[in-house]
Structure formats: C-alpha cells, structure tokens
Write an enzyme that holds these catalytic residues in place. Sequence first.
Site, PDB file in Angstrom:
ATOM      1  N   SER A 231      44.874  39.081  43.262  1.00  0.00           N
ATOM      2  CA  SER A 231      45.517  38.500  44.446  1.00  0.00           C
ATOM      3  C   SER A 231      44.576  38.537  45.643  1.00  0.00           C
ATOM      4  CB  SER A 231      46.775  39.305  44.783  1.00  0.00           C
ATOM      5  OG  SER A 231      47.249  38.995  46.078  1.00  0.00           O
TER       6      SER A 231
ATOM      7  N   GLU B  30      45.474  39.220  48.446  1.00  0.00           N
ATOM      8  CA  GLU B  30      45.898  40.366  49.262  1.00  0.00           C
ATOM      9  C   GLU B  30      44.938  41.541  49.101  1.00  0.00           C
ATOM     10  OE1 GLU B  30      48.469  40.996  51.454  1.00  0.00           O
ATOM     11  OE2 GLU B  30      49.092  38.903  51.430  1.00  0.00           O
TER      12      GLU B  30
ATOM     13  N   TYR C   6      51.137  47.090  47.273  1.00  0.00           N
ATOM     14  CA  TYR C   6      50.946  46.016  46.294  1.00  0.00           C
ATOM     15  C   TYR C   6      49.464  45.676  46.157  1.00  0.00           C
ATOM     16  CZ  TYR C   6      50.592  41.223  44.556  1.00  0.00           C
ATOM     17  OH  TYR C   6      50.216  40.099  43.862  1.00  0.00           O
TER      18      TYR C   6
END
Length: 336
Positions: free
Chosen positions: A150, A152, A173
């Site tokens: 990801s 992120e 996460y």
Amino acid sequence: MATPNGNDSHIASEPRKVALVTGITGQDGSYLTEFLVGKGYEVHGLIRRSSNYNTQRINHIYVDPHNANKALMKLHYADLSDASSLRRWLDVIKPDEVYNLAAQSHVAVSFEIPDYTADVVATGALRLLEAVRSHMADNGRTVKYYQAGSSEMFGSTPPPQSETTPFHPRSPYAASKVAAHWYTVNYREAYGLYACNGILFNHESPRRGENFVTRKITRALGRIKVGLQTKLFLGNIQASRDWGFAGDYVEAMWLMLQQEKPDDYVVATEESHTVEEFLEVSFGYLGLNWKDHVEIDKRYFRPTEVDNLKGDASKAKEMLKWKPKVGFEAGEDDGG
C-alpha cells in the site's frame, strides 16, 4: 483417430492455471477474479465465516460447484489468523499463483483495533508465506506469490514515491503493511520464492467499501440529490492522494507474476488530487456546490495524518508495460 469431443487425440488441451486469492470478497478480489477467469484460470477464494453473507461483490461470478465445468470460482472457509487452514487449502488446491489481498484495510479503523490489524495484515502475510514455502518444499512444486502492499507505507515521506523511496508508516495498518512487505522480500531472498510486492496507490470503484472517503462522498451525493440527506461530515479534505481505478490495477498484479524474475513494483496514476478536488468534481457533475453540504468533523482526523501521496510508476510502465486506462475525472464518469 478422433476423441469423443471431435479433437485429434494427440492435441491435449492445456490444463487451466489455478489461482488462490485471499480477500476475494473485497473490491480488488472481485475485479481480480473477473480478470483471472477471463484469462482462463480456475480461481479459489478463501473467505471468513460470518453470520451475514458478504459475497455480494462476487455473486455474479458464482456458479454452483456441482456444475464442475462452469464453476471457475470456488470458495473455501479459512482465515489469515489460522495457519493450519492456509496450509491445508494450499495442499488441496495446489495453486500456481497465490494473491494475498486480505487485510483489515481501513486506515482509521486500524487505530481502533491495532492488535487485530497487525495480526491479520502483518503476521497473516507471514503465515501465508510460510504455508506456501512449506507446501512447495513438501510437494516439489513452484508457486508464485503476490503480496498486496500500500502507498500508506510511505506515510510522511515526500512525493513522488517509487520502489526506492524509504517507508515512514503513519498508522498501525501502514506499519503492518511494511512488515508484510519485508517478510515477502525475506522469503524471496532466503528461500528463492517467486514473491512480489505490489505497492498500489489508492484505487477506487463502485465496489469500494462505503466507509472509504471516495464512496462515502459519492454515496452521500446521490442521497443529497434525491433529498435523503443534507449534510456530509468529513475529516481532512486537504489530504492529497494518487487515485486510480481498481479494475486497471488488478492487471498489474497479474503481470508481476508473469515476469521472468520476481520484483517489487509501484502501481499508480502519477497524478495527485486533494479530497477537496474530489468534492469539486463529484458535486460539480450534479450541479451542486459541495460547500453547501460538507462539514468538517474533527473526529475523522487521524492521530497521525498522511498529507501527500503521489506515485512514480515508471518501473511498472517499463518492465510490465502497464499503464492506467481510467484517469481521475474519467473515473467519476465511468465508475472509477
């Protein structure tokens, strides 16, 4: 001499490739399954047991397994928190490719349930990698593995972000995804596993979960238009993201596993837009002014914000010959 179906006996039809997909009921899992079935694969999905059916994204692909010739997607109960179930299904299904898309994938929720997020996203990936490694060692088979990374993971590292950009995760996460990324690299280097990390920037669609900002906005917009609600409450609308269409991105996942050697790739549109820009465009399509309906609610701000994500996908363009088909504004029109 002809076989019963009229073909010459020496022409054997190639066996179907078999793929195992975790997270098959999610946005990406459903698009990937459609893509793989279109390529002639037999697809097996691992799903969690739930008192409510959550297969709505893949119901249109489902065929009763009693109709063996037409059922190209089969579902099995398992969980990334249960290593024995992962190994058992690998032994039964004997996949050629494994796509690990399963996750507790909501960034804000990961602050509320960090322990569970780490167990599924980080340790879950490790359990699956180890199940693949031991299955291969015991059965003398080669299995290719895809790990869903990801954007992120880059967190507060300034854009543009490429495969060589340092990670600085800003949520449980994201930190869990970083761990899964490095587990994947380690299994590739330690055991020669064909394992790839796809570092996918934000990808959206009508199948996106309704508590993700793009669907939250478009869903509220429809309700505002027909008079079912008047206000939409959002958090940080200055956050900037590289948004693409999920249907485009699943092709990149598959392409990674078709290369001569395993590697890691950033998948992105290379354009960045703020949530405010998304509001301007989406409300504009219905002739509405977002400022009349949107209110900022501090509860939706994260403890640590990620300000600006913008991918550099030159490696995927060059090596995979991949590029996105749906752009930011086209995505609004065409379902991206």
